[in-house]
Design a protein around this motif. Structure first.
Motif, PDB file in Angstrom:
ATOM      1  N   ASN A 138       0.886  -1.092   0.052  1.00 45.02           N
ATOM      2  CA  ASN A 138      -0.030   0.041   0.242  1.00 45.02           C
ATOM      3  C   ASN A 138       0.798   1.290   0.089  1.00 45.02           C
ATOM      4  O   ASN A 138       0.398   2.671  -0.055  1.00 45.02           O
ATOM      5  CB  ASN A 138      -1.045   0.058   1.165  1.00 45.02           C
ATOM      6  N   TRP A 139       2.073   1.191   0.235  1.00 44.86           N
ATOM      7  CA  TRP A 139       2.976   2.209   0.367  1.00 44.86           C
ATOM      8  C   TRP A 139       3.692   2.557  -0.996  1.00 44.86           C
ATOM      9  O   TRP A 139       4.113   3.641  -1.159  1.00 44.86           O
ATOM     10  CB  TRP A 139       3.959   1.937   1.511  1.00 44.86           C
ATOM     11  N   THR A 140       3.525   1.603  -2.027  1.00 45.33           N
ATOM     12  CA  THR A 140       4.416   1.887  -3.104  1.00 45.33           C
ATOM     13  C   THR A 140       4.099   3.142  -3.851  1.00 45.33           C
ATOM     14  O   THR A 140       5.161   3.760  -4.266  1.00 45.33           O
ATOM     15  CB  THR A 140       4.087   0.525  -4.056  1.00 45.33           C
ATOM     16  N   TYR A 141       2.911   3.605  -3.967  1.00 46.13           N
ATOM     17  CA  TYR A 141       2.605   4.873  -4.687  1.00 46.13           C
ATOM     18  C   TYR A 141       2.338   6.140  -3.879  1.00 46.13           C
ATOM     19  O   TYR A 141       1.942   7.207  -4.299  1.00 46.13           O
ATOM     20  CB  TYR A 141       1.322   4.452  -5.596  1.00 46.13           C
ATOM     21  N   LEU A 142       2.629   6.030  -2.522  1.00 47.00           N
ATOM     22  CA  LEU A 142       2.524   7.030  -1.566  1.00 47.00           C
ATOM     23  C   LEU A 142       3.853   7.625  -1.552  1.00 47.00           C
ATOM     24  O   LEU A 142       5.155   7.225  -1.842  1.00 47.00           O
ATOM     25  CB  LEU A 142       2.255   6.544  -0.411  1.00 47.00           C
ATOM     26  N   PRO A 143       3.943   9.083  -1.271  1.00 47.17           N
ATOM     27  CA  PRO A 143       5.385   9.739  -1.133  1.00 47.17           C
ATOM     28  C   PRO A 143       6.194   9.137  -0.179  1.00 47.17           C
ATOM     29  O   PRO A 143       7.434   9.225  -0.352  1.00 47.17           O
ATOM     30  CB  PRO A 143       4.999  11.107  -0.798  1.00 47.17           C
ATOM     31  N   GLU A 144       5.959   8.574   0.882  1.00 46.37           N
ATOM     32  CA  GLU A 144       6.699   8.173   2.045  1.00 46.37           C
ATOM     33  C   GLU A 144       7.028   6.843   1.674  1.00 46.37           C
ATOM     34  O   GLU A 144       6.432   5.825   1.081  1.00 46.37           O
ATOM     35  CB  GLU A 144       6.249   8.160   3.180  1.00 46.37           C
ATOM     36  N   GLU A 145       8.363   6.317   2.236  1.00 45.52           N
ATOM     37  CA  GLU A 145       8.697   4.814   2.460  1.00 45.52           C
ATOM     38  C   GLU A 145       7.607   4.450   3.463  1.00 45.52           C
ATOM     39  O   GLU A 145       7.243   4.997   4.433  1.00 45.52           O
ATOM     40  CB  GLU A 145       9.925   4.752   2.862  1.00 45.52           C
ATOM     41  N   PRO A 146       7.433   3.164   3.766  1.00 47.77           N
ATOM     42  CA  PRO A 146       6.707   2.587   4.802  1.00 47.77           C
ATOM     43  C   PRO A 146       7.263   2.905   6.207  1.00 47.77           C
ATOM     44  O   PRO A 146       8.465   2.952   6.502  1.00 47.77           O
ATOM     45  CB  PRO A 146       6.807   0.742   4.610  1.00 47.77           C
ATOM     46  N   ILE A 147       6.327   3.261   7.130  1.00 49.20           N
ATOM     47  CA  ILE A 147       6.733   3.824   8.403  1.00 49.20           C
ATOM     48  C   ILE A 147       6.578   2.647   9.293  1.00 49.20           C
ATOM     49  O   ILE A 147       5.388   1.978   9.510  1.00 49.20           O
ATOM     50  CB  ILE A 147       6.005   5.016   8.574  1.00 49.20           C
ATOM     51  N   THR A 148       7.858   2.110   9.677  1.00 50.28           N
ATOM     52  CA  THR A 148       7.884   0.759  10.433  1.00 50.28           C
ATOM     53  C   THR A 148       7.769   1.185  12.017  1.00 50.28           C
ATOM     54  O   THR A 148       8.082   0.049  12.803  1.00 50.28           O
ATOM     55  CB  THR A 148       9.062  -0.002  10.021  1.00 50.28           C
ATOM     56  N   SER A 149       8.029   2.225  12.567  1.00 49.22           N
ATOM     57  CA  SER A 149       7.681   2.370  13.990  1.00 49.22           C
ATOM     58  C   SER A 149       6.678   3.269  14.296  1.00 49.22           C
ATOM     59  O   SER A 149       6.425   4.305  13.599  1.00 49.22           O
ATOM     60  CB  SER A 149       9.197   2.977  14.604  1.00 49.22           C
ATOM     61  N   GLU A 150       6.030   3.057  15.533  1.00 51.31           N
ATOM     62  CA  GLU A 150       4.866   3.722  15.765  1.00 51.31           C
ATOM     63  C   GLU A 150       5.277   5.379  16.405  1.00 51.31           C
ATOM     64  O   GLU A 150       4.731   6.261  16.096  1.00 51.31           O
ATOM     65  CB  GLU A 150       4.097   3.300  17.143  1.00 51.31           C
ATOM     66  N   VAL A 151       6.561   5.390  16.763  1.00 52.14           N
ATOM     67  CA  VAL A 151       7.368   6.847  17.178  1.00 52.14           C
ATOM     68  C   VAL A 151       7.379   7.585  15.827  1.00 52.14           C
ATOM     69  O   VAL A 151       6.956   8.874  15.806  1.00 52.14           O
ATOM     70  CB  VAL A 151       8.493   6.726  17.946  1.00 52.14           C
ATOM     71  N   ALA A 152       7.906   7.135  14.876  1.00 55.40           N
ATOM     72  CA  ALA A 152       7.966   7.761  13.609  1.00 55.40           C
ATOM     73  C   ALA A 152       6.691   8.087  12.927  1.00 55.40           C
ATOM     74  O   ALA A 152       6.544   9.142  12.494  1.00 55.40           O
ATOM     75  CB  ALA A 152       8.823   7.068  12.472  1.00 55.40           C
ATOM     76  N   PHE A 153       5.877   7.267  12.986  1.00 57.54           N
ATOM     77  CA  PHE A 153       4.465   7.278  12.508  1.00 57.54           C
ATOM     78  C   PHE A 153       3.697   8.557  13.293  1.00 57.54           C
ATOM     79  O   PHE A 153       3.002   9.512  12.889  1.00 57.54           O
ATOM     80  CB  PHE A 153       3.714   6.210  12.793  1.00 57.54           C
ATOM     81  N   ALA A 154       4.033   8.707  14.599  1.00 59.76           N
ATOM     82  CA  ALA A 154       3.443   9.652  15.309  1.00 59.76           C
ATOM     83  C   ALA A 154       3.796  10.978  14.940  1.00 59.76           C
ATOM     84  O   ALA A 154       3.119  12.005  14.758  1.00 59.76           O
ATOM     85  CB  ALA A 154       3.722   9.451  17.033  1.00 59.76           C
ATOM     86  N   ASP A 155       5.226  11.259  14.745  1.00 62.67           N
ATOM     87  CA  ASP A 155       5.515  12.479  14.220  1.00 62.67           C
ATOM     88  C   ASP A 155       5.063  12.642  12.869  1.00 62.67           C
ATOM     89  O   ASP A 155       4.829  14.064  12.646  1.00 62.67           O
ATOM     90  CB  ASP A 155       7.315  12.400  14.013  1.00 62.67           C
ATOM     91  N   TRP A 156       5.016  11.819  11.933  1.00 58.45           N
ATOM     92  CA  TRP A 156       4.301  11.942  10.663  1.00 58.45           C
ATOM     93  C   TRP A 156       2.573  12.648  10.974  1.00 58.45           C
ATOM     94  O   TRP A 156       2.259  13.307  10.367  1.00 58.45           O
ATOM     95  CB  TRP A 156       4.040  10.995   9.809  1.00 58.45           C
ATOM     96  N   MET A 157       1.909  11.867  11.876  1.00 55.21           N
ATOM     97  CA  MET A 157       0.744  12.242  12.259  1.00 55.21           C
ATOM     98  C   MET A 157       0.592  13.867  12.706  1.00 55.21           C
ATOM     99  O   MET A 157      -0.473  14.482  12.251  1.00 55.21           O
ATOM    100  CB  MET A 157      -0.051  11.428  13.178  1.00 55.21           C
ATOM    101  N   VAL A 158       1.494  13.983  13.429  1.00 61.19           N
ATOM    102  CA  VAL A 158       1.367  15.415  13.868  1.00 61.19           C
ATOM    103  C   VAL A 158       1.517  16.462  12.847  1.00 61.19           C
ATOM    104  O   VAL A 158       0.923  17.620  12.821  1.00 61.19           O
ATOM    105  CB  VAL A 158       2.606  15.969  14.887  1.00 61.19           C
ATOM    106  N   TRP A 159       2.492  16.327  11.706  1.00 59.91           N
ATOM    107  CA  TRP A 159       2.379  16.953  10.515  1.00 59.91           C
ATOM    108  C   TRP A 159       1.376  16.776   9.808  1.00 59.91           C
ATOM    109  O   TRP A 159       0.980  18.000   9.293  1.00 59.91           O
ATOM    110  CB  TRP A 159       3.803  16.420   9.724  1.00 59.91           C
ATOM    111  N   ALA A 160       0.766  15.797   9.754  1.00 62.38           N
ATOM    112  CA  ALA A 160      -0.682  15.627   8.938  1.00 62.38           C
ATOM    113  C   ALA A 160      -1.761  16.522   9.648  1.00 62.38           C
ATOM    114  O   ALA A 160      -2.543  17.111   8.743  1.00 62.38           O
ATOM    115  CB  ALA A 160      -1.051  14.317   8.602  1.00 62.38           C
ATOM    116  N   GLU A 161      -1.801  16.428  10.792  1.00 64.68           N
ATOM    117  CA  GLU A 161      -2.823  17.381  11.644  1.00 64.68           C
ATOM    118  C   GLU A 161      -2.599  18.585  11.283  1.00 64.68           C
ATOM    119  O   GLU A 161      -3.571  19.251  11.137  1.00 64.68           O
ATOM    120  CB  GLU A 161      -2.662  16.904  13.093  1.00 64.68           C
TER     121      GLU A 161
END
Length: 236
Positions: free
Chosen positions: A62-85
């Protein structure tokens, strides 16, 4: 419907456009459906649930055509989510299932109130959401806001021209293919030709009717399987 008129000099010109511009920008408010709800992305409330839902994608396809590489840690994903919000364009929304669990996200982006044009994109639906009535309804709710609440003239869908599932989804949802922009951009170190699709406000009443008929309880049997496809409803 004619696509142009003629001015006093005998030249073809575009049809008159009515209404006030700029049109409103999308509000950060929720949209409620029968199967799901689409709400403003909330990093505090949605991070853990979305991370678990995306983890159901075991091979990362599901990540192939998204701008990001797969996010494999919840800590990194949390940082991305703050940006997205905190992003205004793209404006992120979380899709919640009937129990209120996060199962995917989608955005409004390239928001152009002066032109009445907006795009749906940055769509990341987890395996829990893909190929379900919730996924279709989420897209319907976002369309309905654009046309019925905001009065936009054009709703766009763009994707990597090699992304067959995205292209198939656009066509199933009623978008019209307009062409491919060659070498439109690049990402992840590779070229992207971009396929363009759209729905116009003049087409929306027919498409809306198809969605509402498809989403009605009568279209699903006791096991939750559709009786008629969305394309079949659109062709009626």
């Amino acid at each position: 419907m004619p696509q142009h008129t003629v001015n006093a000099l005998g030249q073809p010109v575009g049809m008159p456009v009515s209404g006030e511009f700029p049109r409103p920008t999308p509000a950060r408010t929720g949209m409620q459906g029968r199967f799901c709800s689409v709400v403003p992305l909330d990093a505090k409330q949605h991070t853990s649930g979305l991370y678990r839902a995306f983890a159901e994608d075991k091979d990362g396809r599901n990540w192939t055509y998204l701008p990001e590489e797969p996010i494999t840690s919840e800590v990194a994903f949390a940082d991305w989510m703050v940006w997205a919000e905190n992003s205004a364009d793209p404006l992120f929304h979380t899709v919640l299932d009937g129990d209120g669990a996060p199962v995917g996200h989608a955005t409004y982006l390239r928001i152009q109130p002066d032109a009445g044009v907006i795009e749906v994109g940055y769509i990341h639906f987890s395996p829990l959401l893909q190929r379900t009535p919730l996924a279709t309804e989420a897209m319907y709710l976002m369309m309905r806001r654009v046309f019925d609440e905001l009065g936009y003239r054009r709703y766009e869908w763009k994707c990597d021209a090699l992304n067959a599932p995205s292209r198939s989804a656009a066509e199933r949802l009623g978008f019209t293919f307009e062409g491919v922009f060659r070498q439109a951009t690049h990402y992840k170190g590779r070229n992207r030709d971009t396929a363009w699709y759209s729905i116009l406000d003049s087409e929306w009443p027919r498409i809306q009717s198809a969605f509402e008929t498809w989403l009605s309880p009568e279209n699903f049997d006791q096991s939750g399987q559709q009786r008629h496809t969305l394309q079949a409803r659109a062709a009626e």
